[in-house]
Design a protein around this motif. Sequence first.
Motif, PDB file in Angstrom:
ATOM      1  N   SER A  49       0.738  -1.192  -0.117  1.00 56.34           N
ATOM      2  CA  SER A  49       0.117  -0.024   0.162  1.00 56.34           C
ATOM      3  C   SER A  49       0.886   1.188  -0.021  1.00 56.34           C
ATOM      4  O   SER A  49       2.079   1.192   0.371  1.00 56.34           O
ATOM      5  CB  SER A  49      -0.796  -0.068   1.492  1.00 56.34           C
ATOM      6  OG  SER A  49      -1.662   1.155   1.331  1.00 56.34           O
ATOM      7  N   THR A  58      -4.662   7.218  -1.866  1.00 56.19           N
ATOM      8  CA  THR A  58      -3.923   5.886  -1.326  1.00 56.19           C
ATOM      9  C   THR A  58      -4.090   4.549  -2.567  1.00 56.19           C
ATOM     10  O   THR A  58      -4.989   4.719  -3.395  1.00 56.19           O
ATOM     11  CB  THR A  58      -4.652   5.447  -0.370  1.00 56.19           C
ATOM     12  OG1 THR A  58      -6.029   5.262  -0.660  1.00 56.19           O
ATOM     13  CG2 THR A  58      -4.697   6.380   0.886  1.00 56.19           C
ATOM     14  N   TYR A  60      -3.626   0.126  -3.097  1.00 59.47           N
ATOM     15  CA  TYR A  60      -3.504  -0.979  -2.411  1.00 59.47           C
ATOM     16  C   TYR A  60      -3.208  -2.195  -3.310  1.00 59.47           C
ATOM     17  O   TYR A  60      -3.828  -2.190  -4.543  1.00 59.47           O
ATOM     18  CB  TYR A  60      -4.745  -1.546  -1.833  1.00 59.47           C
ATOM     19  CG  TYR A  60      -5.195  -0.344  -0.520  1.00 59.47           C
ATOM     20  CD1 TYR A  60      -5.811   0.651  -0.774  1.00 59.47           C
ATOM     21  CD2 TYR A  60      -4.516  -0.637   0.574  1.00 59.47           C
ATOM     22  CE1 TYR A  60      -6.173   1.448   0.073  1.00 59.47           C
ATOM     23  CE2 TYR A  60      -4.889   0.271   1.634  1.00 59.47           C
ATOM     24  CZ  TYR A  60      -5.717   1.210   1.437  1.00 59.47           C
ATOM     25  OH  TYR A  60      -5.958   2.298   2.286  1.00 59.47           O
ATOM     26  N   LYS A  65      -6.774  -5.585  -0.921  1.00 55.59           N
ATOM     27  CA  LYS A  65      -7.636  -4.636  -1.160  1.00 55.59           C
ATOM     28  C   LYS A  65      -8.845  -4.969  -0.393  1.00 55.59           C
ATOM     29  O   LYS A  65      -9.426  -6.194  -0.285  1.00 55.59           O
ATOM     30  CB  LYS A  65      -7.823  -4.228  -2.505  1.00 55.59           C
ATOM     31  CG  LYS A  65      -8.443  -2.927  -2.896  1.00 55.59           C
ATOM     32  CD  LYS A  65      -8.471  -2.871  -4.579  1.00 55.59           C
ATOM     33  CE  LYS A  65      -7.249  -2.636  -5.027  1.00 55.59           C
ATOM     34  NZ  LYS A  65      -7.207  -2.481  -6.581  1.00 55.59           N
TER      35      LYS A  65
END
Length: 119
Positions: A49, A58, A60, A65
Amino acid sequence: QLQLVESGGGLVQPVGSLRLSCAASGFTLDYYAIGWSRQAPGKEREGVSCISSSGGSTNYADSVKGRFTISRDNAKNTVYLQMNSLKPEDTAVYYCASKRTCLSPSDYWGQGTQVTVSS
């Protein structure tokens, strides 16, 4: 001395939770993106991440996720990785690293913290 220090790892049962912290000393995290990556025994390090310097962006890995959440508290000079619904395959040493952006190479690395998911 510029340093990143991870903490919060440990042994947890499957479907449990842990929160990792990445604290900076010697510099302020305000201007850096922070990435978390992990390395399991016998495997290559993989990105988990990343969070932008402002916290407004952000990303992931597909494998985490919906289960992991990255956040930052610039006032505390700390970035967090909340890990929920942990699976045995999440077992690894987790590292944080500073970057100019989430697409940039990493500048400074922490020493890592061990996460073990096992019943």
